[in-house]
Scaffold this active site. Structure first.
Site, short mmCIF file in Angstrom:
data_model
loop_
_atom_site.label_atom_id
_atom_site.label_comp_id
_atom_site.label_asym_id
_atom_site.label_seq_id
_atom_site.Cartn_x
_atom_site.Cartn_y
_atom_site.Cartn_z
CG HIS A 198 -4.08 -35.33 17.47
ND1 HIS A 198 -4.20 -36.50 18.19
CD2 HIS A 198 -5.06 -35.35 16.54
CE1 HIS A 198 -5.20 -37.22 17.67
NE2 HIS A 198 -5.74 -36.54 16.68
CE LYS A 245 5.73 -0.58 10.17
NZ LYS A 245 4.77 0.15 9.33
CD GLU A 283 9.16 -5.85 7.42
OE1 GLU A 283 8.91 -4.74 6.88
OE2 GLU A 283 8.84 -6.12 8.59
CE LYS A 314 -3.54 2.32 2.74
NZ LYS A 314 -4.52 2.23 3.82
CD GLU A 355 -1.80 -4.34 11.55
OE1 GLU A 355 -2.39 -4.12 10.49
OE2 GLU A 355 -0.59 -4.68 11.58
N GLY A 402 -4.88 -1.87 5.02
CA GLY A 402 -4.03 -2.98 4.60
C GLY A 402 -4.65 -4.34 4.87
NE ARG A 403 -6.43 -3.72 10.97
CZ ARG A 403 -5.76 -2.59 11.08
NH1 ARG A 403 -4.59 -2.45 10.46
NH2 ARG A 403 -6.22 -1.57 11.78
O1 F6P Z 1 1.96 -4.16 10.05
C1 F6P Z 1 1.76 -2.82 9.73
C2 F6P Z 1 1.27 -2.62 8.34
O2 F6P Z 1 1.14 -1.26 8.13
C3 F6P Z 1 -0.06 -3.35 8.05
O3 F6P Z 1 -1.16 -2.66 8.49
C4 F6P Z 1 0.03 -3.52 6.58
O4 F6P Z 1 -0.88 -4.48 6.12
C5 F6P Z 1 1.48 -3.94 6.42
O5 F6P Z 1 2.17 -3.15 7.37
C6 F6P Z 1 2.06 -3.78 5.05
O6 F6P Z 1 1.99 -2.46 4.60
P1 F6P Z 1 2.19 -2.09 3.08
O7 F6P Z 1 1.11 -2.73 2.29
O8 F6P Z 1 2.13 -0.59 3.02
O9 F6P Z 1 3.54 -2.60 2.64
#
Ligand code: F6P
Length: 541
Positions: free
Chosen positions: A393, A506, A221, A215, A362, A276-277
């Protein structure tokens, strides 16, 4: 429309509302009531405490509730204006107040003819414009018209994203495996190099397409993995121009996408009113389109929309997400249950609980209310689970005989795609038996007078049963939980749509990374942080 009361009137704390006080009183009366006795008193209990909608059944009869409990809970929902907040969400009001944004993942699954206004713009033409772009791209990749840089068709797709840009699409692709296209769709999320290393192992750069899903297009990452993927591709194809045929982006951040080297025509946009979620319904769902075909993605959207319509129109006491939310609050706030187990009896749903962890934890892992006050009651629960029967189990022992009360959601689909009916019968028999065992328990006499073998019982569970795990039912299931989480956020008077709690780590990771580069520890670091950094240097070779 403002959701806030007049400034001069202090907004009531949830646990000061008369409806809450009535529930607290009722809770005392329910102390010694067993679910089993409620069944014994009422032969129609299942009929009274289940709801069905479009091939999905929600059985909530195995709960510590009576008709009075449900009335009191619905009264609380009314007092908290759940219906008003729901309508404002669907209408595009900026209910994500801390970020000043609308919350409109529901617009992504609405028909093109609908109108949804955000800041004076009807966003539906934009939504359906992007769907058209996704459809055309999916069809050209699947039909092999889209060719890699050296003229070969795409065989493997690697989605690079994390959080909502990974968990939702990955969960759906796994859930809909029986509907798979010819493409091998993989997912990379972790910044641990092992993840991308193992994922691209055996892939042919000439036939691999990377989807960079982010987003913000700034997530550490994802950007690290996208850079590594770019290097991997260019090391083989040795031509910068190859990026145009092997990289596409899903994002709200056009500038950053271009700076990465992806052309605007290879970017699939969405807007900041998609959290995002909650984004798998947006351009973030491109990996789903490629994995199961655009038609099935459309069916997923239709399923989500069917649940939206139910949530918008069913009376509160017959409304699946509202009922689930109220039961969750009942246990969280009145029975001291701090976790819930979500137990899909479907191997295809093996990532569902992981996806739900982000959606729920979240969203509702908050302790400050919309007025900025520390809440005086518990909020979001810990969500955990594994597919049945594996969980049986592993951790079910604690659910049956441990000291914590853990309400369970059992999720099962009746009809299957793989033809292994005997397995399916065993699977569903286990699911129904577990719910029964949790409720019934087993007394001392039936346990051979051995207290170790006694099951207390009276442990509550919900069962969600549906026809088959197809794109429509999956869409309904996801939207069911989305709206459950939404309703709980409204009840707890918290903003379910921001996530400030992920920021601090972060920032600190950046500081530590730069300290690692310099060979020291961040200014003012505690002795553990400094000691660990020194140990890293010592072990490093
Ligand atoms: O974990 C924090 C967060 O902002 C989530 O809400 C989001 O889904 C994720 O990082 C990834 O964010 P992006 O889509 O901006 O890379």
């Amino acid at each position: 429309m403002s959701s806030q009361p007049a400034r001069s009137m202090p907004f009531p704390m949830l646990n000061e509302r008369p409806e809450w006080v009535a529930l607290a009183k009722h809770r005392k009366a329910m102390e010694s009531v067993s679910i089993k006795s409620l069944f014994a008193q009422d032969a129609q209990r299942f009929d009274r405490f289940h709801v069905s909608h479009e091939g999905m059944l929600l059985d909530y009869s195995k709960h510590r509730v009576t008709a009075e409990t449900m009335t009191l809970l619905v009264n609380l929902a009314r007092a908290c204006d759940v219906e008003g907040w729901r309508d404002r969400m669907f209408e595009g009001d900026a209910i994500n107040e801390s970020e000043g944004r609308a919350v409109l993942h529901t617009a992504l699954r609405r028909p093109a003819a609908d109108k949804v206004m955000v800041d004076g713009e009807n966003v539906m033409p934009f939504v359906h414009g992007v769907l058209k772009q996704m459809k055309a791209f999916t069809e050209s990749v699947l039909s092999k018209q889209w060719k890699g840089h050296t003229g070969k068709p795409i065989e493997t797709v690697v989605n690079i994203g994390i959080g909502g840009s990974d968990l939702g699409p990955y969960m759906v692709c796994e859930a809909l495996k029986p509907f798979k296209t010819r493409l091998d769709v993989r997912f990379v999320s972790n910044v641990d190099g092992a993840h991308i290393h193992e994922t691209v192992k055996g892939c042919d750069p000439e036939t691999t397409l990377f989807i960079v899903a982010s987003k913000t297009f700034t997530t550490q990452e994802t950007m690290a993995n996208a850079d590594t993927a770019k290097k991997w591709l260019l090391a083989a194809l040795k031509d910068q121009a190859a990026i145009a045929k092997h990289f596409v982006a899903l994002s709200t951040n056009e500038k950053a996408v271009q700076a990465f080297g992806i052309a605007p025509e290879n970017m699939f946009p969405f807007r900041d009113w998609v959290g995002g979620r909650y984004s798998l319904w947006s351009a973030i769902g491109l990996s789903i389109c490629l994995a199961v075909g655009f038609d099935n993605f459309e069916k997923l959207l239709a399923g989500g929309h069917a649940m939206d319509r139910h949530f918008q129109t069913a009376p509160l006491d017959k409304n699946m997400p509202v009922i689930m939310a109220l039961l969750g609050l009942w246990y969280r706030n009145f029975w001291n249950a701090d976790s819930i187990a979500v137990l899909p009896y479907s191997q295809y749903l093996h990532r569902f609980t992981a996806f739900l962890q982000q959606m729920d934890m979240e969203s509702n892992g908050k302790s400050v209310d919309r007025q900025g006050r520390r809440v005086g009651y518990e909020t979001g629960p810990i969500v955990f689970g594994e597919p049945g029967t594996n969980g049986q189990h592993a951790f079910y022992q604690l659910i049956h005989q441990g000291t914590s009360l853990i309400p369970c959601d059992f999720i099962g689909a009746v009809n299957i795609e793989n033809g292994l009916q005997e397995h399916q019968r065993m699977l569903l028999a286990n699911m129904i038996a577990q719910a029964q065992a949790l409720m019934d328990g087993r007394g001392l006499a039936a346990s051979g007078n051995d207290p170790q073998k006694v099951f207390e019982g009276n442990r509550p569970s919900t069962t969600i049963l549906f026809d088959r795990l197809d794109p429509i039912r999956l869409g309904m299931l996801i939207a069911l939980y989305e709206h459950k989480v939404f309703v709980q956020g409204i009840l707890w008077n918290i903003n379910s749509f921001d996530q400030w709690g992920v920021e601090l780590g972060k920032v600190l990771a950046k500081n530590i990374l730069s300290a690692m580069d310099k060979g020291g520890a961040p200014d003012g670091a505690d002795s553990s942080t400094a000691g660990l950094l020194a140990a890293l240097r010592k072990f490093h070779h």
